[in-house]
Scaffold this active site. Structure first.
Site, PDB file in Angstrom:
ATOM      1  N   LYS A  20       0.840  -1.211   0.000  1.00 25.72           N
ATOM      2  CA  LYS A  20       0.000   0.000   0.000  1.00 25.72           C
ATOM      3  C   LYS A  20       0.869   1.252   0.000  1.00 25.72           C
ATOM      4  CE  LYS A  20      -2.078  -1.317   3.848  1.00 25.72           C
ATOM      5  NZ  LYS A  20      -1.387  -2.602   4.120  1.00 25.72           N
ATOM      6  N   ARG A  37     -10.306  -0.042   8.681  1.00 25.59           N
ATOM      7  CA  ARG A  37      -9.785  -1.376   8.928  1.00 25.59           C
ATOM      8  C   ARG A  37     -10.772  -2.240   9.689  1.00 25.59           C
ATOM      9  NH1 ARG A  37      -3.944  -0.144   8.787  1.00 25.59           N
ATOM     10  NH2 ARG A  37      -2.818  -2.021   9.321  1.00 25.59           N
ATOM     11  N   ARG A  48      11.747  -5.385   5.216  1.00 31.08           N
ATOM     12  CA  ARG A  48      11.521  -3.948   4.990  1.00 31.08           C
ATOM     13  C   ARG A  48      12.450  -3.108   5.853  1.00 31.08           C
ATOM     14  NH1 ARG A  48       5.623  -1.604   5.478  1.00 31.08           N
ATOM     15  NH2 ARG A  48       5.675  -2.803   7.414  1.00 31.08           N
ATOM     16  N   ARG A  62      10.872  -1.215  11.387  1.00 38.66           N
ATOM     17  CA  ARG A  62       9.720  -0.947  12.258  1.00 38.66           C
ATOM     18  C   ARG A  62       9.664  -1.980  13.378  1.00 38.66           C
ATOM     19  NH1 ARG A  62       4.537   0.066   8.396  1.00 38.66           N
ATOM     20  NH2 ARG A  62       3.578  -1.251   9.987  1.00 38.66           N
ATOM     21  N   ARG A  72      -0.738  -9.367  13.338  1.00 39.81           N
ATOM     22  CA  ARG A  72      -1.314  -8.369  12.408  1.00 39.81           C
ATOM     23  C   ARG A  72      -2.146  -9.071  11.338  1.00 39.81           C
ATOM     24  NH1 ARG A  72       4.106  -5.471  10.791  1.00 39.81           N
ATOM     25  NH2 ARG A  72       2.839  -4.373   9.239  1.00 39.81           N
TER      26      ARG A  72
HETATM   27  P1  AP5 Z   1       4.824  -1.606   1.914  1.00 38.38           P
HETATM   28  O1  AP5 Z   1       4.480  -0.858   0.685  1.00 38.38           O
HETATM   29  O2  AP5 Z   1       5.534  -0.876   2.999  1.00 38.38           O
HETATM   30  O3  AP5 Z   1       3.536  -2.396   2.475  1.00 38.38           O
HETATM   31  P2  AP5 Z   1       2.221  -1.876   3.192  1.00 38.38           P
HETATM   32  O4  AP5 Z   1       1.056  -2.512   2.523  1.00 38.38           O
HETATM   33  O5  AP5 Z   1       2.221  -0.397   3.300  1.00 38.38           O
HETATM   34  O6  AP5 Z   1       2.409  -2.592   4.596  1.00 38.38           O
HETATM   35  P3  AP5 Z   1       2.279  -2.031   6.081  1.00 38.38           P
HETATM   36  O7  AP5 Z   1       3.063  -2.973   6.958  1.00 38.38           O
HETATM   37  O8  AP5 Z   1       2.613  -0.589   6.164  1.00 38.38           O
HETATM   38  O9  AP5 Z   1       0.752  -2.258   6.335  1.00 38.38           O
HETATM   39  P4  AP5 Z   1       0.020  -2.324   7.655  1.00 38.38           P
HETATM   40  O10 AP5 Z   1      -1.363  -2.180   7.175  1.00 38.38           O
HETATM   41  O11 AP5 Z   1       0.282  -3.523   8.485  1.00 38.38           O
HETATM   42  O12 AP5 Z   1       0.673  -1.148   8.529  1.00 38.38           O
HETATM   43  P5  AP5 Z   1       0.131   0.276   8.992  1.00 38.38           P
HETATM   44  O13 AP5 Z   1       1.287   1.185   9.049  1.00 38.38           O
HETATM   45  O14 AP5 Z   1      -1.066   0.679   8.207  1.00 38.38           O
HETATM   46  O15 AP5 Z   1       5.722  -2.876   1.450  1.00 38.38           O
HETATM   47  C1  AP5 Z   1       6.243  -3.793   2.404  1.00 38.38           C
HETATM   48  C2  AP5 Z   1       7.644  -4.243   1.952  1.00 38.38           C
HETATM   49  O16 AP5 Z   1       7.529  -4.988   0.732  1.00 38.38           O
HETATM   50  C3  AP5 Z   1       8.611  -3.084   1.664  1.00 38.38           C
HETATM   51  O17 AP5 Z   1       9.899  -3.453   2.067  1.00 38.38           O
HETATM   52  C4  AP5 Z   1       8.559  -2.939   0.128  1.00 38.38           C
HETATM   53  O18 AP5 Z   1       9.797  -2.457  -0.394  1.00 38.38           O
HETATM   54  C5  AP5 Z   1       8.286  -4.372  -0.315  1.00 38.38           C
HETATM   55  N1  AP5 Z   1       7.468  -4.451  -1.529  1.00 38.38           N
HETATM   56  C6  AP5 Z   1       6.421  -3.651  -1.861  1.00 38.38           C
HETATM   57  N2  AP5 Z   1       5.895  -4.040  -3.042  1.00 38.38           N
HETATM   58  C7  AP5 Z   1       6.616  -5.123  -3.446  1.00 38.38           C
HETATM   59  C8  AP5 Z   1       6.559  -5.966  -4.603  1.00 38.38           C
HETATM   60  N3  AP5 Z   1       5.648  -5.783  -5.552  1.00 38.38           N
HETATM   61  N4  AP5 Z   1       7.456  -6.972  -4.686  1.00 38.38           N
HETATM   62  C9  AP5 Z   1       8.380  -7.181  -3.718  1.00 38.38           C
HETATM   63  N5  AP5 Z   1       8.491  -6.405  -2.614  1.00 38.38           N
HETATM   64  C10 AP5 Z   1       7.616  -5.382  -2.489  1.00 38.38           C
HETATM   65  O19 AP5 Z   1      -0.400  -0.043  10.473  1.00 38.38           O
HETATM   66  C11 AP5 Z   1       0.481  -0.345  11.523  1.00 38.38           C
HETATM   67  C12 AP5 Z   1      -0.292  -0.473  12.839  1.00 38.38           C
HETATM   68  O20 AP5 Z   1      -0.932   0.787  13.154  1.00 38.38           O
HETATM   69  C13 AP5 Z   1      -1.424  -1.507  12.863  1.00 38.38           C
HETATM   70  O21 AP5 Z   1      -0.959  -2.795  13.170  1.00 38.38           O
HETATM   71  C14 AP5 Z   1      -2.325  -0.927  13.962  1.00 38.38           C
HETATM   72  O22 AP5 Z   1      -1.844  -1.229  15.230  1.00 38.38           O
HETATM   73  C15 AP5 Z   1      -2.226   0.572  13.730  1.00 38.38           C
HETATM   74  N6  AP5 Z   1      -3.258   1.087  12.801  1.00 38.38           N
HETATM   75  C16 AP5 Z   1      -3.037   1.696  11.586  1.00 38.38           C
HETATM   76  N7  AP5 Z   1      -4.201   2.029  11.010  1.00 38.38           N
HETATM   77  C17 AP5 Z   1      -5.183   1.624  11.873  1.00 38.38           C
HETATM   78  C18 AP5 Z   1      -6.596   1.674  11.813  1.00 38.38           C
HETATM   79  N8  AP5 Z   1      -7.262   2.214  10.747  1.00 38.38           N
HETATM   80  N9  AP5 Z   1      -7.298   1.158  12.864  1.00 38.38           N
HETATM   81  C19 AP5 Z   1      -6.673   0.631  13.932  1.00 38.38           C
HETATM   82  N10 AP5 Z   1      -5.335   0.535  14.043  1.00 38.38           N
HETATM   83  C20 AP5 Z   1      -4.585   1.034  13.007  1.00 38.38           C
HETATM   84 MG    MG Z   2       2.268   1.004   4.909  1.00 40.44          MG
END
Ligand code: AP5
Ligand code: MG
Length: 209
Positions: free
Chosen positions: A13, A88, A127, A155, A166
């Site tokens: 994402k 979410r 990552r 992270r 997660r």
């Molecule tokens: P990346 O693009 O960073 O992936 P992402 O989908 O953004 O993954 P996240 O871990 O950020 O998602 P998340 O939803 O768990 O975390 P968030 O910060 O929202 O890519 C990942 C890796 O893969 C990178 O190294 C990249 O280089 C590589 N990559 C990308 N594309 C690729 C490809 N095509 N091929 C190969 N490699 C590739 O949430 C974190 C925490 O915050 C949650 O656990 C929760 O506690 C809290 N939180 C956030 N939002 C909410 C909400 N709405 N409600 C409640 N709690 C929340």
């Molecule tokens: Mg992200």
């Protein structure tokens, strides 16, 4: 355009958001980034957030809903937005419906990046982020330039154990949004495996089609 990015942790994402915001000139609103900034800045809510994120649990809906409601009212969102990581839960999606209805707005697309769990473990554990620029790398799939490798950080929730939690949260609480938005006609499924550029082209195909 008013857009939502849906998909499991590591689906890409954040990686894809960078291209979308550049092409469509809309702000990316990542609730994860906002939460991590609050933790880093030691705000009153930061410590509470950390207890959830480090356990791989979702932060309570009311806290996140308020954060997004405030953010969507800002000037830069008036021409469109890309929500990354929100909603979410179904309760968050219903709260968002209320925010949009109040503002007389309607979603354009909910972009679901589909990636199997087995692929996500390697993506997440490899990552690394650059605290100076916010750029995100992967030790194998998108290696950083050698001269910045020393300053990159991992992270604290990017361990295999926390990722399992997660993923459980994703499948039990977030995946119900797939039928929720499918029923409303907003859901667009995008295969999230391939090079980041391939996936970008698929997304642009949907957004420009
Ligand atoms: P990346 O693009 O960073 O992936 P992402 O989908 O953004 O993954 P996240 O871990 O950020 O998602 P998340 O939803 O768990 O975390 P968030 O910060 O929202 O890519 C990942 C890796 O893969 C990178 O190294 C990249 O280089 C590589 N990559 C990308 N594309 C690729 C490809 N095509 N091929 C190969 N490699 C590739 O949430 C974190 C925490 O915050 C949650 O656990 C929760 O506690 C809290 N939180 C956030 N939002 C909410 C909400 N709405 N409600 C409640 N709690 C929340
Ligand atoms: Mg992200």
């Amino acid at each position: 355009m008013d857009l939502i990015f849906l998909g499991p942790p590591g689906a890409g994402k954040g990686t894809q958001a960078r291209w979308i915001i550049e092409e469509f000139k809309t702000p990316q609103i990542s609730t994860g980034d906002i939460i991590r900034a609050a933790i880093r800045d030691n705000t009153p809510l930061g410590a509470e957030f950390k207890s959830y994120t480090d356990a791989g649990k979702l932060v309570p809906d009311d806290l996140v809903n308020r954060m997004v409601d405030d953010r969507l009212k800002r000037d830069d969102c008036q021409g469109g937005f890309l929500l990354d990581g929100f909603p979410r839960t179904v309760a968050q999606a219903e709260a968002l419906d209320g925010m949009l209805a109040k503002a007389g707005r309607k979603l354009n697309h909910v972009l679901l990046l589909e990636v199997d769990d087995a692929v996500l473990v390697e993506r997440i554990t490899g990552r690394r982020s650059d605290p100076d620029t916010g750029n995100v790398y992967h030790i194998k799939f998108n290696p950083p330039p050698a001269d910045i490798a020393d300053r990159l950080v991992q992270r604290s929730d990017d361990t295999e154990d926390v990722l399992r939690q997660r993923l459980d949260e994703y499948h039990s609480k977030t995946a119900p949004l797939i039928p929720f938005y499918e029923g409303k006609g907003y859901l667009r499924r995008i295969e999230g495996v391939g090079t980041p550029e391939d996936i970008r082209d698929r997304l642009f195909g949907v957004l420009k089609g």
